[in-house]
Scaffold this motif. Sequence first.
Motif, PDB file in Angstrom:
ATOM      1  N   VAL A  98     -58.835  70.552 -31.536  1.00 17.80           N
ATOM      2  CA  VAL A  98     -59.223  69.432 -30.672  1.00 17.80           C
ATOM      3  C   VAL A  98     -60.124  69.596 -29.575  1.00 17.80           C
ATOM      4  N   PHE A 125     -70.721  59.846 -33.218  1.00 22.58           N
ATOM      5  CA  PHE A 125     -70.097  61.203 -33.727  1.00 22.58           C
ATOM      6  C   PHE A 125     -70.600  61.443 -35.069  1.00 22.58           C
ATOM      7  N   TRP A 142     -59.781  57.700 -30.695  1.00 25.93           N
ATOM      8  CA  TRP A 142     -60.494  56.469 -29.988  1.00 25.93           C
ATOM      9  C   TRP A 142     -59.391  55.960 -29.148  1.00 25.93           C
ATOM     10  N   ASN A 194     -64.877  59.429 -38.959  1.00 24.29           N
ATOM     11  CA  ASN A 194     -64.216  58.625 -37.788  1.00 24.29           C
ATOM     12  C   ASN A 194     -62.828  58.796 -37.568  1.00 24.29           C
ATOM     13  N   TYR A 202     -61.728  64.472 -30.098  1.00 21.10           N
ATOM     14  CA  TYR A 202     -61.842  64.421 -31.600  1.00 21.10           C
ATOM     15  C   TYR A 202     -61.569  66.005 -32.252  1.00 21.10           C
ATOM     16  N   LYS A 203     -61.208  65.975 -33.376  1.00 27.25           N
ATOM     17  CA  LYS A 203     -60.771  67.071 -34.199  1.00 27.25           C
ATOM     18  C   LYS A 203     -61.800  67.592 -34.959  1.00 27.25           C
ATOM     19  N   ASP A 204     -62.318  68.796 -34.540  1.00 28.62           N
ATOM     20  CA  ASP A 204     -63.341  69.566 -35.253  1.00 28.62           C
ATOM     21  C   ASP A 204     -62.945  69.671 -36.620  1.00 28.62           C
ATOM     22  N   ILE A 252     -68.849  64.492 -37.739  1.00 33.92           N
ATOM     23  CA  ILE A 252     -67.455  64.198 -37.442  1.00 33.92           C
ATOM     24  C   ILE A 252     -66.981  62.918 -38.068  1.00 33.92           C
ATOM     25  N   ASN A 304     -63.542  67.767 -26.889  1.00 30.29           N
ATOM     26  CA  ASN A 304     -63.932  66.617 -26.021  1.00 30.29           C
ATOM     27  C   ASN A 304     -65.541  66.333 -26.315  1.00 30.29           C
ATOM     28  N   ASN A 323     -61.291  61.517 -37.342  1.00 28.73           N
ATOM     29  CA  ASN A 323     -61.074  62.691 -36.736  1.00 28.73           C
ATOM     30  C   ASN A 323     -61.337  62.466 -35.231  1.00 28.73           C
ATOM     31  N   VAL A 324     -61.681  61.138 -34.779  1.00 31.24           N
ATOM     32  CA  VAL A 324     -62.037  60.931 -33.514  1.00 31.24           C
ATOM     33  C   VAL A 324     -60.633  59.940 -32.918  1.00 31.24           C
TER      34      VAL A 324
END
Length: 430
Positions: free
Chosen positions: A82, A129, A141, A136, A74-76, A134, A84, A138-139
Amino acid sequence: MENYQNQPKQGFFQSTTAKMIMVGLLTLVLLIPLFFVQDLISERSQRQKEVVAETTSKWGESVYFYGPILKIPYKDPITNQVENAFFFPEELSNVSNTEIKTPLQRSIYKSNVFTTKMQFKGSYDQPKFYKKNIPNENVFWDKATVIIRTTNLKSVNDEVKINIGSNSFTFEPVHNNQNNDSIESLETGYFKYNDLKNTNFNMSITYNGSKRISIVPIGKTTSAKMTSNWASPNFNGSFIPNDKKINNKGFDATWKILHFNRPFSQENFEFLPELSKYSFAVDFITPVDEYQQNERASKYGFLVIGLTFLIFFLIQSISKISIHIFQYCMIGIALIMFYTLLISITEHSSFSFAYAVAGISVVALISLYSISILKDKKFPTFIAISLSVLYTFIYVIIQLEDYALLVGSIGLFLILASVMYFSRKIEWNK
C-alpha cells in the motif's frame, strides 16, 4: 651673521614632522576604544535578536503554507504494498490579509508581529492513476484525505476546516517524529472521494506570526493576492509579484504562477516532495534597524577622528598656536563619546533624534574646549561649522542606500580639495 648663529636651533620634537607623526599615532591609538564601541554595538544588537526571537516565539514565528493536497492510498500492482498518491489542485486561489500589530515590547526591545488571515479556493481534477498503470480496483477511494504542511501550528487562531463541494472536513495535527523538521502536518479524516458531487474547495486559516509568510504555489494555476499595512515589505522566494503597490500605508501585491513556471508535477506517487524552496514569500522585517545604523556610523569613526585632527593641525600650522598632544587626546576621546551617546540614546528613542543630540553635544563640547586652546573665537567657530557639516554628511550617507557610494565619493573628493586648498601655503620644512 652673529645674530643668526645665536638663534636657538629648533629640536626635532618641535618640528612640524614630529607633530604630524604624534597626531597620526594618536589617531591610530584611538582606534582601540573605537573598536570597543563597535563590539558594544554588536553585543547590543545580538542581545536584541535574542530577545526578539524569544518574544516572537511566544506570539508566533514565520508562517509557511503548503497545501491543501489530496491524498489517496493505493496498492502497488507490482510490489503488492500500500502506497500513497498525492494530487495538487487544478486551480488554487489565495487571498491573504496581514495586519501588523503594535510591536511587542520587552525591556527596551520591540518585536514586529502580525496576524494574517489566509483564504484559499480551488478545485481538484480527477486523479489519474492510469498514468502509473494502477487499476481502479487497487485504489482505496474511500480512504481519501486532505493534508496541509505548515509551520507555527501553536499560533493558529481557530479550528481549521476545508469545504469540498457540500461536505466539510476538519483538520487534525499529525505530529512528525523528526525533531529537526519544523514543518508539521494537518490532515482530515477519511472520506469517499468518488461520492463527492464536485471537487471545488474553500478553506481559511488564521495565524499569529512574525518575520515572514511563504506559500508554495501547488496549483496548476496559482493566483495569490496579499495586502498589509506594512510599508516596507521584502518580496522574496522563487517568484516575485506580477504587480505590487507600496506606499506609507502598506502594500498590495499579486502573483500568478503557472505549472510550467516551476519544476514539479501535479501528481506525486509514493512520497510528498519537499517544496519550500519553490515558495513565494514576503518578509515583514525592519529594513535597517537602529543597531545597523549605529554600526554604519561607527565605521566612519576613523574618518571623523582623522579629519577633526587634521583641521586642528592645519589651524595650528597656520596660526602658529601650539596644541599639546594631551589636548588632541581630549578631543579624540570626545569624538569617541559621540558613539556611546548615540547607541545609548537610540535604545530609548529614534536614531535620528539620538544622532542629533549626540552630534550637537560633541560639537558644542569640542568647540567650547577649542576656545581655551586657540584663545580666539574665529577658529572655534570654523571648527564648529566643519564638524557640523561632517556629521551631517555622514548622516546623509547612512540614510542613503542606492546612492551612498556616489554621494560618499563626491563628499570625500570635496573634503580632499578643501584640505589641499587650506594647506597650500604651509611651510612643511620647518
